[in-house]
Scaffold this active site. Sequence first.
Site: not given
Length: 640
Positions: A221, A597
């Site tokens: 993250h 992506c």
Amino acid sequence: AVNVVAMVFGNTGDDSGTGVAFTRDPNTGEKQFYGEYLPNAQGEDVVAGTRTPFPLTKLNDINPAVYKQLLEIFEKLENHYRDMQDIEFTVEHGTLYLLQTRNGKRTPYASVKIAVDLAEEEKISKEEAVMRVTPEHIETLLHPYFTKETMESAEFLAKGIAASPGAASGAVAFDPDTAEKMVREEGKAVILVRPETSPEDIAGMAAAQGILTSTGGKTSHAAVVARGMGKTCIVGCEAVEVDQKTRTMRVNGKTINEGEWISIDGTSGKVFMGKLDSVKPQGLEGPLAKLLGWADEIRKLGIRTNADTPRDAKIAREFGAEGIGLTRTEHMFFQEDRIFAVRQMITSSTREQREKALNKLLPMQEEDFYGIFKAMEGLPVTIRLLDPPLHEFLPKEDEDVKELAEEMGMTYEELKTTVEDLHEFNPMMGFRGCRLAVVYPEIAEMQTKAIIGAALKLVEEGKSVVPEIMIPLIVELEELKFVKSVIVKAADELISKSGLKLDYKVGTMIEVPRAALTADEIAKEAEFFSFGTNDLTQMTYGFSRDDYGKFVGHYMEKGILENDPFQKLDRVGVGQLVKMGTEKGRSSRPDLKVGICGEHGGEPSSVEFCHIVGLNYVSCSPYRVPVARLSAAQAVVKNR
């Protein structure tokens, strides 16, 4: 073979000397001779630093004829080698001797300027100019950096995984609230230090100059969000031990208190004590803008960006992005004005309760999408439906649980049980992605209404909008059919009611090996594919992208792995799934648009692979868009 070379002496009097010169300025790239001359000396006198040399023009004062001859040779050598030359020479009793010439080392800015100037002088082609600049040069010019000398003189603390380039110094803050407070109230620059970040930390990450975590890898993250924000970030720095109780961190035996300054270098992964001075970036202008324009003429791949806010979209567009390949809707849910409604939605026991919470979120999401569509007017925007495990949104502090329980008409114990039941042992492979939309179709319905509603507002204003709705984590055709039917019904009803014309597409992310293996079936319903190579790598290798940093370094040291597969796309394994998925998908739908992506979208070798297998575009974080533009052009030249 033996070379026998006559020795020449520059230390035989005032009519002799030695010098080093560049045919262009190696710092700025300017077309001017740059160098030094030391009369009555040998080369080692210059190197030893025992004498201070003069500017090169000193030779013109001593012997104008030799100086003129030297300049003519400079021109001749640069024209021959078609690059800036680094030349060593000696003058012995008024006679000039050349000792060596080679392509000169230069700064990143000079590399770009010299390549562009040589092309405009028609000494090299535009293609050659594009090939002479490295992606690392581009990244350096877009981010602040510490010089080698600065880092060598600083107090080194530890080294982690370089996750997002740049150089940052700041006071240590151990939680996002403290980071925001130190910036807002004290006007300090801050480095947010955490064991690992979560979506709840977004505001603190945005306030900080840089992020340092003790766990995680290049697709954790912290890494993904920092790259998107253009923030300097180091992850997986295991030497850092954070103690939230004492508000300290220990690094290799040294204790650092909250508020003390550290510096982090996101290019090398090094952490230093204290405040280091950084060099400001040059930005996307001048010679670099011209070079990337030439790259755009050469490349075949489209370049999109991963962007979750209008600000990110605007930055990416300025950097040359041709659309958005990934908008993560979950990042929008953690803002203070909506997290409570999200938690109400998740902990609802009935559809009515859930829809009540979703109705609160609908106008907020619509506003988000309106801003992004407006920033990307006329360009395609791919929006991924809600993807992460639900437990990520749930309250962790008792006070937050009590407040939510009261609002939901539940007891503290009932809600606590619900929160614990939603916790997952392996959340990356659990109740997330399209599975949320299958179990709770009303979530997908709300998000579709927000996307289409925002697009219709802009159409009404006379703007061009190209929405693409992406369903994450598909593994089965019937799964895709079900979720797509929810999306199409909600979208078509809104469009019909508005009386306006709006075209939209519904596609999917290919993130699970089974999806790549059955891509010909999935393409019957999906109008586009986007390979989510972060998760595809994770599931193909069986490596947790948050924990793999604990062992992947050892694998690389021992030669088991040549590269970090989350940093550089594994062409042999994961790459074959991408290739196969693309070919099988286009066998069912020849006009299928395919991109990636994952974070590989901005890595040069991975971009080259995407060009080779015939993808339509790559999508990467905003600050990597210029790198992707260059890499896509270089892929064409290398594989012509």
